[in-house]
Scaffold this motif. Sequence first.
Motif, PDB file in Angstrom:
ATOM      1  N   LYS A 151      -8.550   6.771  -0.665  1.00 22.19           N
ATOM      2  CA  LYS A 151      -9.216   5.163  -0.348  1.00 22.19           C
ATOM      3  C   LYS A 151      -8.972   4.301  -1.575  1.00 22.19           C
ATOM      4  O   LYS A 151      -9.463   3.108  -1.522  1.00 22.19           O
ATOM      5  N   TYR A 193      -9.767  -4.399  -2.102  1.00 28.13           N
ATOM      6  CA  TYR A 193     -10.415  -4.657  -1.223  1.00 28.13           C
ATOM      7  C   TYR A 193     -10.699  -5.950   0.142  1.00 28.13           C
ATOM      8  O   TYR A 193     -10.043  -6.495   0.811  1.00 28.13           O
ATOM      9  N   LEU A 225      -9.262  -2.759   7.061  1.00 24.56           N
ATOM     10  CA  LEU A 225     -10.688  -1.489   7.442  1.00 24.56           C
ATOM     11  C   LEU A 225     -10.920  -2.558   8.521  1.00 24.56           C
ATOM     12  O   LEU A 225     -12.404  -2.135   8.925  1.00 24.56           O
ATOM     13  N   ARG A 252       0.966  -1.326   0.017  1.00 26.20           N
ATOM     14  CA  ARG A 252       0.208   0.126  -0.028  1.00 26.20           C
ATOM     15  C   ARG A 252       1.066   1.354   0.187  1.00 26.20           C
ATOM     16  O   ARG A 252       0.598   2.263  -0.538  1.00 26.20           O
ATOM     17  N   LEU A 285      -4.800   8.399  -1.484  1.00 28.29           N
ATOM     18  CA  LEU A 285      -4.622   8.153  -0.082  1.00 28.29           C
ATOM     19  C   LEU A 285      -6.507   8.175   0.230  1.00 28.29           C
ATOM     20  O   LEU A 285      -6.804   7.593   1.055  1.00 28.29           O
ATOM     21  N   ASP A 332      -6.783   1.247  -1.593  1.00 32.01           N
ATOM     22  CA  ASP A 332      -7.505  -0.206  -0.333  1.00 32.01           C
ATOM     23  C   ASP A 332      -8.974  -0.533  -1.277  1.00 32.01           C
ATOM     24  O   ASP A 332      -9.438  -1.625  -0.583  1.00 32.01           O
ATOM     25  N   THR A 333      -9.641   0.656  -1.699  1.00 32.10           N
ATOM     26  CA  THR A 333     -10.959  -0.435  -2.064  1.00 32.10           C
ATOM     27  C   THR A 333     -10.332  -1.443  -3.449  1.00 32.10           C
ATOM     28  O   THR A 333     -10.870  -2.519  -3.750  1.00 32.10           O
ATOM     29  N   THR A 344       0.664   4.631  -2.181  1.00 31.00           N
ATOM     30  CA  THR A 344       0.647   6.650  -0.795  1.00 31.00           C
ATOM     31  C   THR A 344       1.689   7.197  -0.784  1.00 31.00           C
ATOM     32  O   THR A 344       1.051   8.223   0.081  1.00 31.00           O
ATOM     33  N   ALA A 370      -7.401  -5.436   1.758  1.00 32.48           N
ATOM     34  CA  ALA A 370      -7.477  -4.383   2.171  1.00 32.48           C
ATOM     35  C   ALA A 370      -8.296  -4.542   3.705  1.00 32.48           C
ATOM     36  O   ALA A 370      -7.873  -4.265   5.206  1.00 32.48           O
TER      37      ALA A 370
END
Length: 271
Positions: free
Chosen positions: A242, A249, A257, A37, A239, A245-246, A41, A252
């Motif tokens: 997200k 998913y 999450l 990640r 960032l 992250d999505t 970011t 994440a």
Amino acid sequence: SLEHPWTELCQSWSPAKGEMPSDESIFVINGFYAAMRSKYTNPGASVYYYSVQWDATAMSWAQFRACVLGATDPETAQNGSMRNEVWQRWEALGLPSKPDVGDNAVHGSASAFEGLAERLNWLGQSIDEDPTGKALLEAGVKRDTMMAWTKDPQVELDGAMTSLFDAFEDLSVPQMLKMAQKLAGDPFEDTPKFTTNQAFIFIKPHANVPSVRSLVKAQLRERGMAVLAEGEIDAVTILSRKLIDTHYYAIANKASLSKPVELNPPAAKLA
């Protein structure tokens, strides 16, 4: 920051003591996801995307992944594919290091459905304005079902549970629509006559340089793939929205999450 509790944990236990500390002082850290990640970011990082389409009757999704994108390992990817080309020419292209399985230069959607999910995420499109989304609606799949599917849930297929993304993997849009009807629509309805494959491609941060952009754009042009939109998305946006992250998913959700109590690991994985 986890630095202080991590230090306390290290000081409170060692193998020589023969016992673990109480549950309240145990921390489980998914180092893989955090490291991956951060590549998206960290300050200065960015991706460069292409929203593309082509005729499914001219090239299947499996051919797109094998011949255009290339296998996950760029070293063993097909000659002439994007990933293998970058792997072979990484120094001439100005990359700081040779691509590998993790940093393999280019991401590409794994199916027609994942292409839709990625456009909804990265480009903020709606189902109703996306041609693939509209075809799924016409096939009888509800909006709520589609949105739930973007999280890659477990679904029942032929009497067994499987990942939704696995059920759709490598399927061009006509086959994907049939599978979608089987999973959540009406399998006896006529499948919409929609044959335009639409994928989302992006150059990963480690390879996002002008020379690689030129290589990718040239490959798309040579393959007869139309670029509908392209652009750069920086780390601040990734960032704050997200996006990564999505995008990842399934990883994440478990890594950062969800709380441990919310997870439901298979019984075989429980100690």
